[in-house]
Design a protein around this motif. Sequence first.
Motif, PDB file in Angstrom:
ATOM      1  N   ARG A 130       0.802  -1.219   0.000  1.00  8.57           N
ATOM      2  CA  ARG A 130       0.000   0.000   0.000  1.00  8.57           C
ATOM      3  C   ARG A 130       0.838   1.274   0.000  1.00  8.57           C
ATOM      4  NH1 ARG A 130      -4.204   0.236   4.562  1.00  8.57           N
ATOM      5  NH2 ARG A 130      -2.320   0.113   5.848  1.00  8.57           N
ATOM      6  N   SER A 132       2.692   2.718  -2.185  1.00 11.71           N
ATOM      7  CA  SER A 132       2.583   3.562  -3.375  1.00 11.71           C
ATOM      8  C   SER A 132       1.296   4.375  -3.395  1.00 11.71           C
ATOM      9  CB  SER A 132       2.669   2.699  -4.635  1.00 11.71           C
ATOM     10  OG  SER A 132       1.639   1.721  -4.644  1.00 11.71           O
ATOM     11  N   ARG A 133       0.309   4.004  -2.590  1.00 14.51           N
ATOM     12  CA  ARG A 133      -0.921   4.784  -2.514  1.00 14.51           C
ATOM     13  C   ARG A 133      -0.700   6.138  -1.847  1.00 14.51           C
ATOM     14  NH1 ARG A 133      -5.884   0.959  -0.417  1.00 14.51           N
ATOM     15  NH2 ARG A 133      -5.699  -0.753  -1.920  1.00 14.51           N
TER      16      ARG A 133
END
Length: 772
Positions: A130, A132-133
């Motif tokens: 997660r 890269s979110r």
Amino acid sequence: METDEEQGGVVPFQLQFDKPIASQIKIAEWNPEKDLLAMVTEDSKLLLHRFNWQRLWTVSPGKNITSICWRPDGKAIAVGLEDGTISLHDVENGKLLRNIKSHSADVVCLHWEEDGKKDKSSNTTSYEDRTSRFFPPPPRVPKMPGLVPGDSGFMDDGEDSFQELSNSSHQRYNILCSGDKDGSICFNIFGIFPIGTVNIHNLVVSSSPSSSNAASRLLNASICKVALSKDLCHLVVLCNGELITDEVNQGVGHHGLLGFHCLVLNTSIFSKRKTELHQVAQQASNIEDLSEVIRTSLSVMSKIWSDAMHTFHEKFNAVSTLIVDHGLDSTPQDEFLSLLGGARASPPLHQFLENSLGEAGLKRVAKAVNGAGKELQLIVLDHLQPAAEIIGFRIGELRGLSKWRARYKGIGLDEKLMDNATERAGMLFVQVERFMRILASVVQQFSNFFSWLLKSVKILMAEPSDQLPFNSELVIIFLKFLYDQDPVRQLLELSKVDRSVEVDMETMQRIKQLAHFGGFSDLEYLKRTLSQEFQQMEACFKDAFEMPFSAISEKLLCKDLLPLFPIASSSKLKPYKVPASVSYYEDISHDSSESEIHQQTLTSYISFKLPDDSFPVTNCIGIIRGLTHDLGKADSIRDPIEAALLRIPDGHHCMDLSLYKEGQIVLLLNETATTSENSGNGYMMILQAGDLPFVSLSRSTAPNSWKLHELQDSAIYLQLESEKVRSIPHSVVSPLAVSASRGVACVFAARKRALVYILDEDEDEDEVSDTE
């Protein structure tokens, strides 16, 4: 020149080319995904050649290379060295990606396996990262000033090899196994995150199901080969050493068997808990990458600031010298303060400002210090601070996983240690913020001091100076607290002496009051420097990640042991090399009730050359099949081991061998009878190992005898005329490099030549010939 036609017919295995080589090759291995061949020369240079023999790059590590192994996707190669280091290199250019110090002795064998089990449920095979979110791509390692591209040991501009190594390897779950000559085996997920270790001297296996008091173990053992199964459940270890049997109740060890043995380790924990291990390894290995960014950033920043301060002190130390030369009893700070108060410049200060420093010299010093301040700010903003933020997020993810005790406590993810590591990551971010404030203040005061000094120089030179504003109070603060002190350097450098930052009592009281509200428990963090905080964070991370390492290591147990053949006592204290190969092939068994349902199992094949001086029948090849079958069952209901003994044709001897695809084995032979004029020919032979008449060997007896001796009367005599054989017009030497995925083999001749053959024949041509 060798041709592919012989007596009017086409011989097996098309010759692709026959090329001279500059140096003899001691190790060779094909890339599993590309037509690339990695080779190690006798002087330990790593070469990479294309299929057309074009050389792509050469790497000289400066140490003896003892083993190599490709990553399953073919994008990186692991190189084992004599000092116990494993280095990872990029396939594109050979650049060093990472060094791993897992061993203390020669890394004699490597095996990199990717999880080949295809689960129907996609949520158990993939793990969404997660990060890269919420964050942009991770920062890269900054460059050390003054180095040309390539000298730093890290990537050049525009290259993302370091990130690609991590990102691509994290897409698929894989494990790198390495064994050293002292008997240690290490496991690294993605090749970079250590997840377990075992020493074969500490392994104990029950000798007999009927006698629970008897156990066998190895002494003075050295590993020769390791091979992890495609489902990651079993590890086959070939080693030499002395096998002894102990009576547990009596504690008595009996004189054992000195020879070559095969161990089977139960590594099913890697498969059963692969989702959890994948998640932990992905986060931990990324944290290590980001820690390297911080470590290098601190080093680069320290170098930049030290160079700037060296420039400053190199010029301004002349003030003290001039004061002494003029016989005055004062300090440079006193002289500058007197000038700031409106007094005339003393003779030494006047001489310094007008002759030693001058306007041009002052501008150079100011440019160096101000430029260094800006560079440090950029490194913090572009590298150090983003890395610290992402580390905090990733360690927070692991902290959340550690709360799920039912799944993650079993693999050693300790909740308390993860809480401590999370706090340390938060404290590092606080230290980064404090450093930025101190750096901005110091640079501002330096700039203000230089502005005032430049105005003073212009007044001495009778030049206009109205456009040089300054704050006299800041000049006083600078002269009292910064002129001969360096708070920036103190925060950056790692000193052997444990120096703490002075914090006033009022600030410490406020920290204690804040701690009562929760969120952190460390009250001494302001007394530590930025580098010390980073060191403490790394130490906490090491403690947290050693728990999974220890927990997994305890679950790696020996499930089976098979003595293969004896060796001479003179070989007892040194590694015993023997041509050997281990592979696993899939068997598809249909369910009796529903023919559509089938189950895939892996059958292990272990092939090796038997030394003539240690076996009753000379010139033989041994093949063991099914040693890893049914390891989860009780010994009394497990299938027997199967073995076959192959007798090499008279007048020939085996130089090397390799298991090929679909249960085939490739043998490299040489003619025995040679003369000074003729060194003899070599031969390459392929036979179907699965079709051989295997003989069952019972598992029930204790491992106190050489099992293969039971096969002396069942040896199969090979005939060159009845097998697929290719004559090679050279005397051949090991190694034999065979690629199952590409269907090619590379053979090396004693007279420094490399010959590449196509092993897979054209099926379309076969079908046409059959029709005709």
